[in-house]
Write an enzyme that holds these catalytic residues in place. Structure first.
Site, PDB file in Angstrom:
ATOM      1  N   GLU A 138      13.742  -8.131  62.752  1.00  0.00           N
ATOM      2  CA  GLU A 138      14.038  -8.296  64.172  1.00  0.00           C
ATOM      3  C   GLU A 138      14.574  -6.961  64.661  1.00  0.00           C
ATOM      4  OE1 GLU A 138      13.055 -10.533  66.091  1.00  0.00           O
ATOM      5  OE2 GLU A 138      12.303 -11.843  64.508  1.00  0.00           O
ATOM      6  N   CYS A 161      20.297  -6.328  71.505  1.00  0.00           N
ATOM      7  CA  CYS A 161      18.857  -6.061  71.456  1.00  0.00           C
ATOM      8  C   CYS A 161      18.127  -6.794  72.574  1.00  0.00           C
ATOM      9  CB  CYS A 161      18.287  -6.444  70.100  1.00  0.00           C
ATOM     10  SG  CYS A 161      18.584  -8.140  69.603  1.00  0.00           S
ATOM     11  N   ASN A 170      26.324  -5.000  65.978  1.00  0.00           N
ATOM     12  CA  ASN A 170      26.601  -5.537  67.321  1.00  0.00           C
ATOM     13  C   ASN A 170      26.979  -7.020  67.308  1.00  0.00           C
ATOM     14  OD1 ASN A 170      23.894  -6.067  66.622  1.00  0.00           O
ATOM     15  ND2 ASN A 170      23.268  -6.207  68.761  1.00  0.00           N
TER      16      ASN A 170
END
Length: 490
Positions: free
Chosen positions: A256, A290, A159
């Site tokens: 993460e 996210c 992304n």
């Protein structure tokens, strides 16, 4: 805008020990444009464990020399690589859009941000050191010194396929570590461009190594090899938990992971502004962030007016190929993403939520070759519904109504994630209270849940992160160093 038809598909190689080489498998895979699946961006190596072993060995052998390289020389390489990226923003931005789907302005912005990240760590790395401690012995000095770990595995998502790698690779390199880098198979070209820039900037052979291929084939070897001293990963919580389990006791991990980020809208909020923040946070990047806004928790007294604003602003979004400068939303990144989002839209309906806007796959001449979907807005959502609990990673917003701030906080915190959260209010005292009450690593007031500064720490709580070492900012250097305490008597 005129889109040129490609006449041939270029093949790209791995980068191991300072050379561009093909995989021993002799096999490749294709990177496809999600806006037009007939457009093949390039062919990339289907690497094997043998390829990964070569990369790890090269990084291990290069480590002693790189660790002794002066910080100023390391910084010089990062700055030169930043110059190269900045000189090719237009080309790399278009390649990023073709490969990932995001709109061209966002793609070019990401390339520029990547250059800024390299420059930031080139400076910060020059002053990152240990401490000196006072003691009662006048004939002794006590101090700490920071040293690099060794070989670091960098595993990144699609992304933000160049900026996320940069915020891992730059601090790793400036502190004297060597790197084995595996990008997402959906976006290998723009990741390769970062490695290419470092190569052209003169980085010594073996200091950074680049391998492409399926995680199912090479993922374990890039984690479990005894030479790997640290693994830094951004991606799904499920994948992060798997990596964390497989890494050895002596391998440091930085994860993460996912998010289910809330935007709380209070009664005193400017509802037009709040709706725009929700649209920006939930639908920009086609919801594939996210930190994207996936839940809007709104006071019941203003819920109807807010929802009307939200629908109106969503209708105004232009969904097109990201290369079109008028586009505000591009396609989803791949067919798996499309199926996943459509599945969650159906789940929301089955759970009894009301789909008040969008949620359908787009069809017609402009969309038939891509993975396009209308942004979806659900109302009548209860906190226990799956669309209010699980990460969708697409343009879906669940609107949840509550009666009070206290209820809003309970709902916001009642998920397994804790990455990002925001509140929209004019009450400064309440906003301050929110920063203490919310369970999230990134907390915002009157801003979108998305976005973070390169010079500020970034990371989540709960299942959004291992919560050990933060990324970004000066603290982003800590993960890549170990401390020795030294006592010197005279």
């Amino acid at each position: 805008m005129i889109f040129l038809l490609q006449t041939s598909v270029k093949s790209y190689e791995n980068y191991i020990n300072g050379q561009w080489i093909a995989s021993v498998s002799k096999e490749t895979f294709e990177s496809i444009n999600p806006a037009d699946t007939t457009d093949v961006v390039g062919k990339f190596q289907s690497s094997t464990e043998e390829d990964v072993k070569k990369a790890i060995d090269a990084a291990r052998d290069a480590f002693p020399g790189w660790a002794k390289t002066s910080p100023s020389k390391r910084a010089d390489i990062l700055n030169k690589a930043a110059d190269i990226l900045e000189s090719k923003v237009d080309q790399y931005g278009e390649e990023l859009t073709r490969e990932e789907g995001k709109i061209i302005s966002a793609a070019k912005g990401e390339v520029k941000r990547t250059a800024q990240t390299l420059r930031y760590y080139a400076v910060e790395g020059l002053s990152f050191t240990g401490e000196t401690f006072p003691n009662d012995d006048p004939n002794m000095d006590v101090f700490t010194q920071r040293e690099p770990l060794g070989v670091v595995s960098v595993i990144t998502p699609w992304n933000f396929p160049i900026s996320i790698p940069a915020r891992k690779i730059a601090p790793a390199l400036i502190t004297g570590n060597t790197v084995v880098f595996k990008p997402s198979s959906d976006t290998p070209l723009i990741a390769l461009r970062l490695v290419e820039a470092l190569h052209e900037a003169g980085i010594p052979k073996g200091v950074i190594n680049f391998v492409t291929g399926a995680a199912s084939k090479i993922g374990d070897s890039i984690i479990t090899d005894p030479a790997i001293r640290a693994v830094t990963f951004t991606g799904s919580t499920q994948a992060g938990e798997d990596i964390h389990r497989k890494a050895s006791l002596t391998t440091r991990t930085q994860m993460e992971l996912g998010g289910k980020n809330p935007l709380i809208v209070m009664e005193d909020a400017d509802l037009g502004e709040a709706a725009q923040l929700a649209v920006n946070g939930g639908f920009s990047l086609t919801g594939q962030a996210c930190t994207g806004t996936s839940r809007v928790i709104v006071m019941k007294s203003v819920a109807e007016e807010f929802t009307n604003n939200l629908i109106e602003k969503t209708k105004a979004l232009t969904i097109e190929n990201g290369l079109n400068p008028d586009a505000k939303i591009g396609p989803l990144a791949n067919n798996k993403q499309l199926k996943n989002v459509l599945n969650y839209v159906n789940i929301g309906k089955e759970e009894g939520a009301q789909l008040v806007y969008g949620g359908s796959q787009l069809t017609g001449a402009s969309f038939e070759k891509g993975f396009y979907i209308e942004p979806a807005i659900f109302t009548n959502v209860t906190p226990s519904m799956r669309i209010a609990q699980e990460e969708i990673f697409g343009p879906v917003i669940a609107v949840i109504t509550v009666e009070s701030y206290e209820e809003a906080i309970r709902v916001a915190n009642d998920v397994e994630y804790g990455l990002s959260a925001s509140i929209v209010t004019k009450d400064i005292k309440l906003a301050k209270q929110f920063t203490h009450d919310i369970e999230a690593g990134t907390v915002k007031v009157n801003r979108t849940t998305t976005g973070n500064l390169i010079n500020a720490p970034f990371g989540g709580l709960k299942k959004s992160s291992t919560s050990t070492f933060r990324e970004s900012g000066r603290v982003g250097l800590e993960f890549f160093t170990q401390i020795k305490t030294v006592y010197v008597g005279y």
